[in-house]
Design a protein around this motif. Structure first.
Motif, short mmCIF file in Angstrom:
data_model
loop_
_atom_site.label_atom_id
_atom_site.label_comp_id
_atom_site.label_asym_id
_atom_site.label_seq_id
_atom_site.Cartn_x
_atom_site.Cartn_y
_atom_site.Cartn_z
N LEU A 463 0.85 -1.18 0.00
CA LEU A 463 0.00 0.00 0.00
C LEU A 463 0.89 1.24 0.00
CD1 LEU A 463 -2.61 -1.07 2.72
CD2 LEU A 463 -2.72 -1.47 0.25
N ARG A 464 0.61 2.17 -0.91
CA ARG A 464 1.41 3.39 -1.04
C ARG A 464 0.52 4.61 -0.82
NH1 ARG A 464 3.99 4.46 -6.83
NH2 ARG A 464 1.77 4.73 -7.31
N SER A 465 1.01 5.59 -0.03
CA SER A 465 0.21 6.78 0.24
C SER A 465 1.12 7.89 0.74
CB SER A 465 -0.88 6.49 1.29
OG SER A 465 -0.29 6.10 2.52
N GLY A 466 0.56 9.10 0.83
CA GLY A 466 1.25 10.22 1.43
C GLY A 466 1.97 11.11 0.45
N PHE A 467 1.90 12.43 0.69
CA PHE A 467 2.66 13.40 -0.09
C PHE A 467 3.64 14.14 0.80
CE2 PHE A 467 3.19 17.81 -1.54
CZ PHE A 467 3.78 17.58 -2.77
N VAL A 468 3.15 14.71 1.90
CA VAL A 468 4.04 15.38 2.84
C VAL A 468 4.89 14.34 3.58
CG1 VAL A 468 4.13 16.88 4.88
CG2 VAL A 468 2.44 17.30 3.09
N TRP A 469 4.27 13.28 4.04
CA TRP A 469 4.95 12.18 4.74
C TRP A 469 4.69 10.91 3.94
CZ3 TRP A 469 6.59 12.75 10.25
CH2 TRP A 469 7.31 11.64 10.69
N ARG A 470 5.65 10.49 3.16
CA ARG A 470 5.46 9.33 2.28
C ARG A 470 5.48 8.03 3.06
NH1 ARG A 470 9.46 10.86 -2.85
NH2 ARG A 470 8.17 12.57 -3.67
N HIS A 471 4.61 7.11 2.65
CA HIS A 471 4.50 5.81 3.33
C HIS A 471 4.43 4.71 2.28
CE1 HIS A 471 3.57 7.49 7.35
NE2 HIS A 471 2.94 8.43 6.66
N LEU A 472 5.11 3.61 2.56
CA LEU A 472 4.94 2.36 1.81
C LEU A 472 4.76 1.25 2.84
CD1 LEU A 472 4.94 0.64 -0.77
CD2 LEU A 472 7.42 0.41 -0.51
N THR A 473 3.59 0.62 2.84
CA THR A 473 3.28 -0.42 3.81
C THR A 473 3.28 -1.78 3.11
OG1 THR A 473 1.89 1.13 5.05
CG2 THR A 473 1.60 -1.21 5.52
N VAL A 474 3.97 -2.74 3.73
CA VAL A 474 4.07 -4.10 3.20
C VAL A 474 3.51 -5.05 4.25
CG1 VAL A 474 5.59 -5.87 2.25
CG2 VAL A 474 6.14 -3.44 1.92
N VAL A 475 2.50 -5.85 3.87
CA VAL A 475 1.87 -6.80 4.79
C VAL A 475 1.98 -8.20 4.19
CG1 VAL A 475 -0.21 -7.44 6.06
CG2 VAL A 475 0.25 -5.03 5.55
N PRO A 476 2.70 -9.13 4.82
CA PRO A 476 2.74 -10.52 4.31
C PRO A 476 1.34 -11.13 4.32
CG PRO A 476 4.45 -10.13 5.96
CD PRO A 476 3.55 -8.95 6.01
N LEU A 477 1.01 -11.87 3.28
CA LEU A 477 -0.32 -12.48 3.18
C LEU A 477 -0.60 -13.42 4.35
CD1 LEU A 477 -0.46 -13.28 -0.65
CD2 LEU A 477 -1.77 -11.53 0.57
N ALA A 478 0.42 -14.16 4.78
CA ALA A 478 0.22 -15.13 5.86
C ALA A 478 0.01 -14.48 7.22
CB ALA A 478 1.43 -16.08 5.93
N ARG A 479 0.30 -13.17 7.34
CA ARG A 479 0.16 -12.48 8.62
C ARG A 479 -1.09 -11.62 8.70
NH1 ARG A 479 3.87 -15.43 9.14
NH2 ARG A 479 2.14 -16.48 10.13
N VAL A 480 -1.90 -11.59 7.66
CA VAL A 480 -3.12 -10.77 7.66
C VAL A 480 -4.14 -11.36 8.63
CG1 VAL A 480 -5.04 -9.95 6.25
CG2 VAL A 480 -2.72 -9.96 5.31
N GLN A 481 -4.66 -10.51 9.53
CA GLN A 481 -5.68 -10.95 10.47
C GLN A 481 -7.09 -10.88 9.87
OE1 GLN A 481 -4.76 -11.87 13.82
NE2 GLN A 481 -2.72 -11.80 12.90
N SER A 482 -7.37 -9.81 9.13
CA SER A 482 -8.66 -9.66 8.47
C SER A 482 -8.55 -8.54 7.44
CB SER A 482 -9.78 -9.35 9.48
OG SER A 482 -9.56 -8.09 10.09
N LEU A 483 -9.55 -8.47 6.58
CA LEU A 483 -9.61 -7.44 5.54
C LEU A 483 -10.94 -6.70 5.66
CD1 LEU A 483 -8.36 -9.62 2.56
CD2 LEU A 483 -7.07 -7.75 3.60
N ARG A 484 -10.93 -5.42 5.28
CA ARG A 484 -12.16 -4.64 5.33
C ARG A 484 -12.23 -3.71 4.13
NH1 ARG A 484 -12.86 -0.38 10.07
NH2 ARG A 484 -11.47 0.76 8.67
N ILE A 485 -13.41 -3.62 3.53
CA ILE A 485 -13.68 -2.66 2.47
C ILE A 485 -14.90 -1.85 2.92
CG2 ILE A 485 -15.05 -4.36 1.18
CD1 ILE A 485 -14.18 -2.91 -1.39
N SER A 486 -14.80 -0.53 2.87
CA SER A 486 -15.87 0.34 3.36
C SER A 486 -16.08 1.48 2.40
CB SER A 486 -15.53 0.87 4.76
OG SER A 486 -14.30 1.58 4.74
N GLN A 487 -17.24 2.12 2.53
CA GLN A 487 -17.59 3.22 1.63
C GLN A 487 -18.52 4.18 2.36
OE1 GLN A 487 -20.34 2.59 -1.78
NE2 GLN A 487 -18.62 3.22 -3.10
#
Length: 549
Positions: A463-487
């Protein structure tokens, strides 16, 4: 009343055996363990900690409190004990003139005896044992505590050496397991025992089969005993030299891993990164505010804000500098080992599969120098006093340093295509393998919508985000606890969604605020299936099962 135990018979559960005694005209054979100067701490029996543990854990604090009380309440103590407020001078002189010097000496001796007996009883009742499956610690005199940690749940093994404990050749071993406040602590052990016990615990946790003890083991014990005996004629010089070597030695031996896997942080870079940190910005803003208030005539702000603020800032910078000055990270057979500290040192071993999320970030002031920071989420670290240091994998480093550290933390990210994808996630403004947010996300992310996006490798979500403070987040698939999609309502109007990847608690938040609804929904369904498959095939909790240690 219990019956007296016969020397040489097995002890009751949890108690050490009574050594045999020699009868008249007989002599006992030499004890091989005692002659070798070492004991096996993973034999399933109960063992005690370093003899200086009571002093290191509470004795210094008790002496300091006692000295403070005597220095501040000296006259009141004289008045209360001797009933002579009109007699100035030293308490001993007052006791002598009142004929109560003997009672005063007896009171002091009784206090010392009670303190020594209490510390000795605490040390005697604090025991631990390491079996094939668990580590157990029992402590307490009036209120007993029994803690157990399953070896297959170990999240990390850390060794810390506070500066005062290093003078005694002692170290503290922390075994972190999954769960809130689930850490098992052995404070304190001898330095050599601590390193050996850490290795044995990791071997047991890995599932590796222990090699059978043969003649080589016995020869090694004899060699150890001979080496220990060779320094007896010069005991004091030998101890002093050993302590000096321990104080000057690096916390993490670079020989444990290839040189290219160890990150070095120059002191100049470290100092400049602290100066350009967010804490400095906040400090400057507070200083400007205080100066304005002083010009308006509020002089009391100088005393109540400036002086404490200066002391707090000095302490913060000194603590961060000393902890990061000797920072090192390397890969070992048992996982990633991180060492840091100048005066009080620490090193932590993270077994494979214990890293739940990784975040590579870059503050705005670091951007001209192209420096980055790496933090992780790990089970059992949230809420601990050392959480900040136990989750910081790279205080400050270049892009090359980031590649090396990510290759150690997640070996699956070492491929050429994956390295290019990671580099794009750090520096590219858009595209380059990432599914970016559409242009209609501009109202919600006016500056960073081009840098907001997601990607996937064979074993991780990016996951990539941020302009002032840049972030790149890496999550191993085997370590994912749950997923959420919201709107939300605004996102529904713009045909956008929000994606969240849940992991264990920690400084890393794997959330993508805006994503295209169609692309985000498809990614959510794909990730849901692959997370279940990765978790079913993951065996990192027993990373060396079937091998021979």
């Amino acid at each position: 009343m219990s019956e007296p135990r016969v020397p040489g018979t097995p002890a009751e559960p949890g108690m050490p055996p009574v050594p045999p005694t020699a009868s008249a005209g007989q002599s006992l054979p030499p004890d091989p363990i005692a002659s070798a100067g070492a004991t096996d701490l993973t034999d399933g029996q109960w063992h005690r900690l370093h003899p200086a543990t009571p002093l290191l854990r509470g004795g210094i604090v008790l002496v300091a409190i006692l000295g403070f009380v005597l220095a501040n309440f000296r006259e009141r103590l004289v008045d209360w004990i001797f009933g002579a407020p009109d007699l100035p001078g030293d308490p001993l002189q007052t006791a002598y003139e009142r004929g109560q010097l003997g009672w005063a000496i007896l009171i002091v001796i009784a206090g010392l005896v009670v303190g020594i007996v209490g510390f000795y009883a605490s040390w005697r009742m604090h025991t631990f044992r390491v079996g094939d499956d668990v580590v157990e610690v029992r402590s307490g005199i009036l209120f007993r505590t029994h803690r157990r940690a399953r070896l297959d749940r170990i999240q990390g093994v850390a060794i810390s050496r506070p500066i005062f404990a290093r003078l005694f050749g002692a170290a503290k071993l922390d075994i972190s397991v999954a769960g809130q406040d689930a850490k098992v602590q052995l404070a304190y052990l001898r330095g050599s025992e601590t390193d050996r016990l850490r290795h044995d615990v990791l071997v047991l946790a890995s599932g590796a089969r222990a090699a059978a003890a043969g003649p080589d083991v016995a020869n090694a014990a004899v060699a150890t005993g001979a080496a220990a005996a060779s320094v007896v004629p010069g005991v004091v010089p030998g101890v002093v030299n050993q302590r000096m070597r321990e104080l000057l030695a690096p916390e993490l031996d670079p020989a444990l891993a290839p040189p290219e896997s160890v990150v070095k942080i120059p002191p100049g870079r470290l100092i400049l990164s602290l100066v350009l940190s967010g804490f400095t910005v906040v400090l400057v803003v507070v200083a400007v505010l205080i100066v304005v208030m002083s010009l308006l005539g509020r002089r009391e702000f100088f005393i109540f804000l400036i002086l404490p603020g200066i002391l707090a800032a000095i302490g913060y910078y000194f603590n961060r500098f000393t902890k990061s000055l000797r920072f090192s990270i390397a890969g070992t057979a048992d996982g990633v080992r991180i060492g840091y500290g100048l005066l009080s040192t620490s090193n932590d071993t993270l077994p494979p599969g214990r890293i739940h999320a990784i975040e590579v970030s870059q503050p705005l002031l670091w951007r001209p120098a192209k420096w980055w920071m790496i933090r992780i989420n790990r089970a059992g670290a949230a809420g601990q006093s050392s959480a900040q240091t136990s989750t910081l994998m790279l205080p400050v480093g270049t892009v090359d340093d980031v590649r090396k550290v990510l290759g150690l933390l997640l070996p699956g990210l070492a491929g050429e295509h994956t390295r290019e994808l990671l580099l794009a996630g750090l520096v590219a403004k858009s595209g380059a393998g990432f599914t970016d947010a559409p242009r209609r996300a501009w109202p919600l992310r006016p500056l960073s919508w081009k840098r907001t996006g997601f990607a996937q490798t064979d074993d991780a979500i990016l996951l990539r985000s941020g302009f002032v403070w840049r972030h790149l987040t890496v999550v191993p698939l085997a370590r994912v606890q749950s997923l959420r999609i919201s709107q939300g309502p605004v996102q529904r109007m713009l045909d956008l969604v929000e994606l969240t990847v849940h992991t264990v608690a920690g400084p890393v938040r794997a959330t993508l605020g805006v994503a295209d609804r169609a692309g985000g929904t498809a990614a959510f369904g794909r990730w849901s299936a692959e997370v279940v498959e990765a978790g079913a095939t993951d065996h990192s909790h027993r990373w060396a099962e079937g091998q021979t240690s």
